[in-house]
Motif scaffolding. Structure first.
Motif, PDB file in Angstrom:
ATOM      1  N   TYR A  79       0.709  -1.256  -0.107  1.00  0.00           N
ATOM      2  CA  TYR A  79      -0.070   0.024   0.108  1.00  0.00           C
ATOM      3  C   TYR A  79       0.871   1.291  -0.189  1.00  0.00           C
ATOM      4  CZ  TYR A  79      -4.826  -1.757   0.567  1.00  0.00           C
ATOM      5  OH  TYR A  79      -6.099  -2.209   0.422  1.00  0.00           O
ATOM      6  N   LYS A  80       1.992   1.428   0.602  1.00  0.00           N
ATOM      7  CA  LYS A  80       2.799   2.710   0.546  1.00  0.00           C
ATOM      8  C   LYS A  80       2.770   3.209  -0.931  1.00  0.00           C
ATOM      9  CE  LYS A  80       5.175   2.396   4.746  1.00  0.00           C
ATOM     10  NZ  LYS A  80       4.562   3.535   5.486  1.00  0.00           N
ATOM     11  N   TYR A  81       2.855   4.474  -1.312  1.00  0.00           N
ATOM     12  CA  TYR A  81       2.738   4.902  -2.480  1.00  0.00           C
ATOM     13  C   TYR A  81       3.898   4.283  -3.648  1.00  0.00           C
ATOM     14  CZ  TYR A  81       3.684   8.195  -6.255  1.00  0.00           C
ATOM     15  OH  TYR A  81       3.748   8.799  -7.419  1.00  0.00           O
ATOM     16  N   ALA A  82       5.004   4.303  -3.220  1.00  0.00           N
ATOM     17  CA  ALA A  82       6.053   3.664  -4.347  1.00  0.00           C
ATOM     18  C   ALA A  82       5.808   2.153  -4.347  1.00  0.00           C
ATOM     19  CB  ALA A  82       7.568   3.798  -3.599  1.00  0.00           C
ATOM     20  N   LYS A  83       5.490   1.377  -3.388  1.00  0.00           N
ATOM     21  CA  LYS A  83       5.008  -0.160  -3.316  1.00  0.00           C
ATOM     22  C   LYS A  83       3.798  -0.304  -4.236  1.00  0.00           C
ATOM     23  CE  LYS A  83       6.151  -3.092  -0.278  1.00  0.00           C
ATOM     24  NZ  LYS A  83       6.308  -3.801   1.195  1.00  0.00           N
ATOM     25  N   ALA A  84       3.007   0.551  -4.018  1.00  0.00           N
ATOM     26  CA  ALA A  84       1.744   0.439  -4.959  1.00  0.00           C
ATOM     27  C   ALA A  84       1.772   0.561  -6.301  1.00  0.00           C
ATOM     28  CB  ALA A  84       0.872   1.302  -4.314  1.00  0.00           C
ATOM     29  N   LYS A  85       2.746   1.761  -6.639  1.00  0.00           N
ATOM     30  CA  LYS A  85       3.098   1.942  -8.055  1.00  0.00           C
ATOM     31  C   LYS A  85       3.766   0.688  -8.592  1.00  0.00           C
ATOM     32  CE  LYS A  85       5.106   5.536  -9.903  1.00  0.00           C
ATOM     33  NZ  LYS A  85       5.896   6.662  -9.993  1.00  0.00           N
ATOM     34  N   GLN A  86       5.041   0.012  -7.923  1.00  0.00           N
ATOM     35  CA  GLN A  86       5.369  -1.196  -8.372  1.00  0.00           C
ATOM     36  C   GLN A  86       4.362  -2.337  -8.472  1.00  0.00           C
ATOM     37  OE1 GLN A  86       8.559  -1.562  -9.619  1.00  0.00           O
ATOM     38  NE2 GLN A  86       7.710  -3.610 -10.261  1.00  0.00           N
ATOM     39  N   ALA A  87       3.366  -2.403  -7.625  1.00  0.00           N
ATOM     40  CA  ALA A  87       2.419  -3.577  -7.432  1.00  0.00           C
ATOM     41  C   ALA A  87       1.528  -3.384  -8.717  1.00  0.00           C
ATOM     42  CB  ALA A  87       1.579  -3.453  -6.353  1.00  0.00           C
ATOM     43  N   ILE A  88       1.338  -2.355  -9.059  1.00  0.00           N
ATOM     44  CA  ILE A  88       0.552  -1.956 -10.412  1.00  0.00           C
ATOM     45  C   ILE A  88       0.832  -2.576 -11.523  1.00  0.00           C
ATOM     46  CG2 ILE A  88      -0.544  -0.471 -12.233  1.00  0.00           C
ATOM     47  CD1 ILE A  88      -0.957   1.222  -9.321  1.00  0.00           C
ATOM     48  N   GLU A  89       2.546  -2.396 -11.704  1.00  0.00           N
ATOM     49  CA  GLU A  89       3.410  -2.836 -12.862  1.00  0.00           C
ATOM     50  C   GLU A  89       3.302  -4.382 -12.590  1.00  0.00           C
ATOM     51  OE1 GLU A  89       4.638  -1.100 -15.131  1.00  0.00           O
ATOM     52  OE2 GLU A  89       4.052   1.109 -14.582  1.00  0.00           O
ATOM     53  N   ASP A  90       3.659  -4.612 -11.673  1.00  0.00           N
ATOM     54  CA  ASP A  90       3.650  -6.132 -11.481  1.00  0.00           C
ATOM     55  C   ASP A  90       2.311  -7.154 -11.727  1.00  0.00           C
ATOM     56  OD1 ASP A  90       6.313  -5.895 -10.436  1.00  0.00           O
ATOM     57  OD2 ASP A  90       5.719  -5.993  -8.262  1.00  0.00           O
ATOM     58  N   MET A 103      -9.085  -1.201 -10.857  1.00  0.00           N
ATOM     59  CA  MET A 103      -7.923  -1.717  -9.837  1.00  0.00           C
ATOM     60  C   MET A 103      -8.547  -1.486  -8.380  1.00  0.00           C
ATOM     61  SD  MET A 103      -5.189  -3.501  -9.064  1.00  0.00           S
ATOM     62  CE  MET A 103      -3.841  -3.058 -10.032  1.00  0.00           C
ATOM     63  N   LEU A 104      -8.781  -2.239  -7.407  1.00  0.00           N
ATOM     64  CA  LEU A 104      -9.184  -2.180  -6.132  1.00  0.00           C
ATOM     65  C   LEU A 104      -8.227  -2.311  -4.900  1.00  0.00           C
ATOM     66  CD1 LEU A 104     -12.629  -4.289  -6.453  1.00  0.00           C
ATOM     67  CD2 LEU A 104     -12.164  -1.809  -7.181  1.00  0.00           C
ATOM     68  N   LEU A 105      -8.230  -1.309  -4.049  1.00  0.00           N
ATOM     69  CA  LEU A 105      -7.369  -1.575  -2.737  1.00  0.00           C
ATOM     70  C   LEU A 105      -8.290  -2.675  -1.971  1.00  0.00           C
ATOM     71  CD1 LEU A 105      -6.693   1.849  -1.673  1.00  0.00           C
ATOM     72  CD2 LEU A 105      -5.367   0.351  -3.340  1.00  0.00           C
ATOM     73  N   HIS A 106      -7.422  -3.666  -1.657  1.00  0.00           N
ATOM     74  CA  HIS A 106      -8.328  -4.974  -1.232  1.00  0.00           C
ATOM     75  C   HIS A 106      -8.896  -5.082   0.238  1.00  0.00           C
ATOM     76  CE1 HIS A 106      -8.397  -9.213  -2.138  1.00  0.00           C
ATOM     77  NE2 HIS A 106      -9.488  -9.234  -1.525  1.00  0.00           N
ATOM     78  N   GLN A 107      -8.058  -4.267   1.152  1.00  0.00           N
ATOM     79  CA  GLN A 107      -8.654  -4.305   2.573  1.00  0.00           C
ATOM     80  C   GLN A 107      -8.480  -2.806   3.073  1.00  0.00           C
ATOM     81  OE1 GLN A 107     -10.297  -6.490   3.783  1.00  0.00           O
ATOM     82  NE2 GLN A 107      -9.895  -8.424   2.774  1.00  0.00           N
ATOM     83  N   PRO A 108      -9.056  -2.352   4.059  1.00  0.00           N
ATOM     84  CA  PRO A 108      -9.109  -0.963   4.550  1.00  0.00           C
ATOM     85  C   PRO A 108      -8.100  -0.799   5.803  1.00  0.00           C
ATOM     86  CG  PRO A 108     -10.869  -1.940   5.488  1.00  0.00           C
ATOM     87  CD  PRO A 108     -10.526  -3.015   4.573  1.00  0.00           C
ATOM     88  N   ALA A 115      -1.341   4.278  -1.323  1.00  0.00           N
ATOM     89  CA  ALA A 115      -1.877   3.358  -2.511  1.00  0.00           C
ATOM     90  C   ALA A 115      -2.947   4.010  -3.472  1.00  0.00           C
ATOM     91  CB  ALA A 115      -2.255   2.234  -2.061  1.00  0.00           C
ATOM     92  N   TRP A 116      -3.764   4.723  -2.801  1.00  0.00           N
ATOM     93  CA  TRP A 116      -4.952   5.520  -3.637  1.00  0.00           C
ATOM     94  C   TRP A 116      -4.212   6.399  -4.734  1.00  0.00           C
ATOM     95  CZ3 TRP A 116      -9.777   4.201  -4.742  1.00  0.00           C
ATOM     96  CH2 TRP A 116     -10.558   5.153  -5.378  1.00  0.00           C
ATOM     97  N   ARG A 117      -3.299   7.218  -4.068  1.00  0.00           N
ATOM     98  CA  ARG A 117      -2.554   8.112  -4.932  1.00  0.00           C
ATOM     99  C   ARG A 117      -1.681   7.401  -6.176  1.00  0.00           C
ATOM    100  NH1 ARG A 117      -1.597  10.356   0.076  1.00  0.00           N
ATOM    101  NH2 ARG A 117       0.478   9.444   0.432  1.00  0.00           N
TER     102      ARG A 117
END
Length: 284
Positions: A79-90, A103-108, A115-117
């Motif tokens: 969820y952190k911004y940089a990790k979320a950017k990479q997760a999208i690429e992955d 694309m959804l965020l899975h849990q609150p 991650a939303w940004r």
């Protein structure tokens, strides 16, 4: 098939195939069969460990990518911004596609605003078409709604005749946010499926109990993603668009609401976090 227009003007099928708890080999077969027999909405997630299989099924189906509405989800460990950017690429790489429709965020939990940004940025670059939330229903949902320039297009939650989410649906309606139902059959609860009203309506409309419930979802404005690896069930689940429930029928089903969940999210989240160290790239 029926479609709904999301608040960002994307066109989304109202019924699709889910892949939760379906192993990669079965997911590949199920999704390929579903696509070849009329489905156009597919739901997967990082944590399901079947994104690669879903990607293979899309290619094998021969259906043009532009006709398929593909959903995946980011797990909280990313969820952190940089990790979320990479997760999208992955996720794009695992699915073998150039973009993801939703694309959804899975849990609150965790840094979901970071991650939303990252997802908002991916919308601007065309890697994601629409963004939304899974299992966000309270304060966390309010924080996302207040956060950024792009509002959720879809909120995916447990929803079925025993847990109709009436209060949440009223809240989402203010922002023209679609509700997407997981566990649409109440995890196939025997008591729910045995409710006399469903047997009565099944006889009245010459449908199965499952078809009546799935149609109820769509007619009342829900998007629904029943999962199955049985080709007969997959085909049957799609055969729900040739009748309409009456207002009296709908009122009787409305009376079934018990505010009853079949999945305790807090405990479930804690258990699944034990799996969060999984290396998604080891999918088959």
């Amino acid at each position: 098939m029926k479609y709904t227009t999301l608040n960002d003007n994307a066109i989304m099928p109202t019924l699709g195939i889910g892949t939760y708890r379906i192993r990669p080999t079965d997911a590949e077969r199920s999704v390929e069969h579903a696509l070849k027999n009329g489905y156009r909405l597919i739901d997967t997630a990082n944590i399901y460990l079947n994104e690669k299989a879903v990607g293979r099924a899309i290619k094998k189906s021969g259906i043009d990518r532009s006709e398929i509405f593909l959903t995946s989800k980011i797990w909280p460990t990313e969820y952190k911004y940089a990790k979320a950017k990479q997760a999208i690429e992955d996720t794009l790489n695992r699915l073998g596609v150039d973009y993801i429709d939703l694309m959804l965020l899975h849990q609150p939990v965790g840094d979901y605003l970071g991650a939303w940004r990252a997802m908002e940025e991916a919308v601007k670059t065309g890697k994601i078409k629409s963004i939304g939330l899974s299992n966000f229903i309270g304060l966390e949902l309010d924080k996302v709604l207040a956060e950024g320039p792009i509002k959720p297009a879809v909120v995916q939650v447990e929803c079925h005749p025993y847990f109709q989410q009436k209060e949440l649906k009223a809240k989402l309606a203010k922002g023209n946010i679609a509700l997407e139902a997981w566990y649409p059959l109440g995890s196939a609860d025997k008591d729910l499926l045995a409710e006399p009203i469903f047997a009565e309506l099944a006889s009245k409309y010459n449908k199965s109990v499952v078809q009546i419930i799935l149609h109820w979802h769509v007619q009342t404005g829900n998007i629904v993603i029943p999962g199955s690896k049985n080709p007969t069930h997959i085909d049957s689940n799609l055969d729900i668009f040739d009748f309409e429930l009456s207002s009296a029928d709908l009122e009787q089903i409305a009376q079934l609401d018990k505010d009853k969940r079949f999945l305790n999210l807090p405990k479930w989240m804690h258990r699944l976090f034990l799996l969060a160290r999984l290396n998604y790239d080891k999918q088959v």
